[in-house]
Design a protein around this motif. Structure first.
Motif, mmCIF file in Angstrom:
data_model
loop_
_atom_site.group_PDB
_atom_site.id
_atom_site.type_symbol
_atom_site.label_atom_id
_atom_site.label_comp_id
_atom_site.label_asym_id
_atom_site.label_seq_id
_atom_site.Cartn_x
_atom_site.Cartn_y
_atom_site.Cartn_z
ATOM 1 N N GLY A 262 0.502 -1.430 0.187
ATOM 2 C CA GLY A 262 0.256 0.231 -0.024
ATOM 3 C C GLY A 262 1.011 1.112 -0.252
ATOM 4 O O GLY A 262 0.367 2.268 -0.540
ATOM 5 N N LEU A 263 1.696 0.580 0.765
ATOM 6 C CA LEU A 263 2.709 2.609 0.665
ATOM 7 C C LEU A 263 3.744 2.334 -0.267
ATOM 8 O O LEU A 263 3.365 3.423 -1.343
ATOM 9 N N LEU A 264 4.109 2.095 -1.246
ATOM 10 C CA LEU A 264 4.561 1.362 -2.381
ATOM 11 C C LEU A 264 3.507 2.003 -3.504
ATOM 12 O O LEU A 264 4.203 3.061 -3.916
ATOM 13 N N LEU A 265 2.352 1.584 -3.471
ATOM 14 C CA LEU A 265 1.488 1.778 -4.261
ATOM 15 C C LEU A 265 0.636 3.510 -4.094
ATOM 16 O O LEU A 265 0.805 4.866 -5.136
ATOM 17 N N THR B 132 -4.162 1.323 3.691
ATOM 18 C CA THR B 132 -3.247 2.167 3.540
ATOM 19 C C THR B 132 -3.800 3.351 1.935
ATOM 20 O O THR B 132 -2.758 4.254 1.926
ATOM 21 N N ILE B 133 -3.548 2.794 1.164
ATOM 22 C CA ILE B 133 -3.341 3.608 -0.338
ATOM 23 C C ILE B 133 -4.422 5.458 0.449
ATOM 24 O O ILE B 133 -4.046 5.969 0.217
ATOM 25 N N TYR B 134 -5.564 4.842 0.875
ATOM 26 C CA TYR B 134 -6.670 5.442 0.863
ATOM 27 C C TYR B 134 -5.635 6.414 1.888
ATOM 28 O O TYR B 134 -5.573 7.816 2.131
ATOM 29 N N LEU C 38 -2.613 6.808 2.992
ATOM 30 C CA LEU C 38 -2.025 7.803 2.638
ATOM 31 C C LEU C 38 -1.907 9.283 1.297
ATOM 32 O O LEU C 38 -1.469 10.182 1.357
ATOM 33 N N GLN C 39 -3.420 8.863 0.487
ATOM 34 C CA GLN C 39 -3.407 10.376 0.342
ATOM 35 C C GLN C 39 -4.617 11.215 0.628
ATOM 36 O O GLN C 39 -4.604 12.119 0.668
ATOM 37 N N ASP C 40 -4.389 10.668 1.415
ATOM 38 C CA ASP C 40 -5.431 11.406 2.491
ATOM 39 C C ASP C 40 -4.066 12.126 3.604
ATOM 40 O O ASP C 40 -4.995 13.343 4.382
ATOM 41 N N VAL C 41 -3.140 12.266 3.320
ATOM 42 C CA VAL C 41 -2.336 13.237 4.524
ATOM 43 C C VAL C 41 -2.330 13.974 3.849
ATOM 44 O O VAL C 41 -1.909 14.385 2.753
ATOM 45 N N ASP C 42 -1.587 15.439 4.672
ATOM 46 C CA ASP C 42 -1.922 16.747 4.804
ATOM 47 C C ASP C 42 -0.411 17.095 4.057
ATOM 48 O O ASP C 42 0.790 17.033 4.065
ATOM 49 N N PRO C 43 -0.752 17.048 2.772
ATOM 50 C CA PRO C 43 0.229 17.738 2.052
ATOM 51 C C PRO C 43 1.290 18.578 2.569
ATOM 52 O O PRO C 43 2.865 19.325 2.604
ATOM 53 N N LEU C 44 0.635 20.257 2.976
ATOM 54 C CA LEU C 44 1.525 21.519 4.167
ATOM 55 C C LEU C 44 2.314 20.260 4.731
ATOM 56 O O LEU C 44 3.532 20.805 5.259
ATOM 57 N N ALA C 45 2.086 18.951 6.424
ATOM 58 C CA ALA C 45 2.847 18.488 6.809
ATOM 59 C C ALA C 45 3.687 18.261 6.074
ATOM 60 O O ALA C 45 4.811 18.285 6.604
ATOM 61 N N ALA D 84 0.693 9.379 10.034
ATOM 62 C CA ALA D 84 -0.663 9.865 9.227
ATOM 63 C C ALA D 84 -1.753 9.260 9.032
ATOM 64 O O ALA D 84 -3.027 9.301 9.131
ATOM 65 N N ALA D 85 -0.885 7.745 8.454
ATOM 66 C CA ALA D 85 -1.825 7.029 7.753
ATOM 67 C C ALA D 85 -2.514 6.138 8.268
ATOM 68 O O ALA D 85 -3.109 5.213 7.962
#
Lengths: 269, 256
Positions: free
Chosen positions: A90-93, A149-151, A153-160, A182-183
């Motif tokens: 999941g981290l990879l994808l 895991t994939i979702y 990661l997509q939800d991690v705040d870009p600012l952080a 965060a995930a």
């Protein structure tokens, strides 16, 4: 900072337990009445007290405990492998979008296959036993872990992520220090779903393969014997109890570990 | 004073939108330069170019005689959105300590440095708390402490006081002035005209998008400043009017 909506106010812990138990009591009483009044035949649905008494007595039955332990072992091994495979994948994808797009079609094809439908196939290839069980559990349980895991990661705040990048951390460091933590709450939810699926697969495989060891085997064999309904249901009570226990432990763990998650989303709304 | 940062003919376009065009600016060591401009003029993009987070499509940014191609080593950023910039699963002290890993310091030293920086911003008592247990102003203090502990050659601040109340804002402005006194070079992006004058040694004014430096004004105020008397000085009043006119683009007053 948590906001409380008065209409959906959470009951205090004991209150929640009492309500849950009340539901169970009603169910037990209903089956008791149906059984004792002869509305449903005893061989078909024994009274709740009989089932419970049998379930309790099974706790002292060495044979049964061996079966139970065998199921728990398969469950634990399968789930551990599913997590060990699902999270890194999941981290990879999730971390490499190009890869995600490429693999998506394969995943979307495989995912809808009900894993229970694979039991005969895998049993045919691997026979019955721990290997078959674990294989099926891994297949079924890896999905929720992978997707969450994939979702997550997509939800991690870009600012952080940007903040740590600005401090000179490389991509892998940012993944390890920001994205993964965060995930983590999402991944934990995936693990909880996977744990339930794994138990279904463990018991299901045992029932369908019919021999070997396990809680499912115990239930399947009881089905064959005269007056076996009682044992079938007592075994089912154990399976349900096991599922409930696993879920409670995981939910409690999530609440403790991810206090920051609830506090943050609760305060943001 | 030696030159720390040179921005040379920097321009940046993305998705058909030109955010910056031909931006030129030089910053000497130890200076505090305010960059002020109307919203959407590309201030934040400029700051991201300097931080190495965005590669400008034209021109170059030179820090310490080296062109910035990736994120430079000795730089820290304070963003406007402190609640998203701090890591909620780490305590306040650990948040401050995280970037110090880049210096390869052992854990005990990182913690000591973090505690010291928190003391400096008046948050020594909150070290064990979590960011979300603090008020907005305190959280922004934490992210300032995080930047200070790192001891960067250049500190970039992107609208750092845009999300706090007026009182906290003044306190934080004074905190920045205090930091500047310790010899750090700071670039502060803001849309607040008064703030740009109050904290700056110089004010660089950006035009409307595409952003371009249309004025570079020295601030002739004494180094010792305070919220009341400094804002009464004729130089302050004159400058804020001049900057105000420039930011509004010299356009005719809007009819109400």
């Amino acid at each position: 900072m948590t906001t409380h909506n008065p209409r959906f106010r959470r009951l205090p812990r004991t209150g929640r337990w009492l309500r849950g138990l009340a539901g169970l009591a009603v169910l037990a009483a209903a089956s008791e009445i149906l059984g004792r009044a002869g509305i449903v035949h005893r061989d078909f649905l024994p009274p709740a007290s009989t089932i419970l008494a049998r379930a309790v007595s099974l706790a002292g039955d060495a044979d049964f405990l061996t079966n139970l332990w065998s199921t728990i072992k398969a469950w634990a091994i399968g789930l551990a492998i599913a997590i060990g495979a699902g999270v890194p994948l999941g981290l990879l994808l999730g971390g490499v979008p190009v890869l995600n797009t490429a693999v998506r079609a394969v995943i979307e094809f495989l995912r809808p296959i009900p894993s229970v439908a694979l039991i005969p196939l895998v049993s045919l290839i691997l026979g019955s036993g721990l290997t078959t069980e674990a294989t099926l559990i891994v297949y079924a349980a890896a999905w929720p872990v992978l997707f969450n895991t994939i979702y997550g990661l997509q939800d991690v705040d870009p600012l952080a992520k940007e903040t740590l990048r600005a401090f000179g951390f490389g991509r892998l460091s940012v993944m390890w220090r920001v994205s993964l933590p965060a995930a983590a709450p999402f991944i934990a939810t995936g693990v909880r779903l996977a744990a339930a699926t794994a138990l279904i697969l463990a018991v299901g495989t045992e029932i369908l393969s019919g021999f070997g060891q396990g809680l499912g085997t115990f239930i399947a064999q009881a089905q064959q014997s005269i007056d076996g309904t009682k044992d079938v249901l007592a075994g089912t009570v154990w399976a349900g109890g096991l599922g409930l226990l696993i879920n409670t432990v995981l939910v409690t763990g999530e609440r403790r570990l991810f206090r920051w998650h609830g506090a943050q989303t609760g305060g943001r709304s | 004073m030696s030159l720390l940062l040179q921005i040379e003919k920097v321009g940046h376009s993305y998705a058909g939108h030109t955010a910056l065009e031909d931006v030129n600016l030089e910053v000497a060591e130890g200076e505090l330069v305010s960059i002020v401009g109307p919203s959407g003029c590309g201030k934040s993009t400029l700051l991201r170019c300097i931080a190495g987070l965005v590669r400008p499509s034209q021109g170059r940014v030179v820090l310490n005689d080296a062109e910035i191609e990736d994120v430079p080593d000795n730089l820290a950023v304070v963003f406007q959105d402190y609640s998203r910039s701090l890591l909620p699963w780490l305590s306040v002290r650990d948040n401050v300590a995280v970037p110090l890993r880049r210096h390869g310091k052992p854990k005990a030293e990182r913690r000591a440095a973090a505690s010291e920086a928190l003391e400096a911003v008046g948050l020594g008592a909150a070290a064990q708390k979590y960011p979300w247990q603090l008020s907005g102003g305190m959280q922004q203090r934490v992210s300032i402490a995080r930047a200070l502990a790192y001891k960067p050659a250049l500190l970039l601040m992107d609208e750092p006081f845009g999300s706090v109340d007026a009182q906290t804002r003044e306190d934080l402005e004074d905190l920045v002035l205090q930091v500047r006194g310790e010899g750090m070079t700071i670039l502060l992006v803001t849309h607040d005209i008064d703030e740009s004058v109050y904290v700056g040694d110089r004010v660089a004014v950006l035009s409307r998008a595409p952003g371009k430096v249309i004025a570079d004004l020295p601030v002739g105020l004494p180094a010792e400043r305070d919220q009341i008397t400094t804002r009464e000085l004729p130089e302050f009043v004159r400058l804020r009017a001049e900057v105000g006119r420039l930011v509004r683009g010299g356009s005719a007053p809007v009819a109400s």
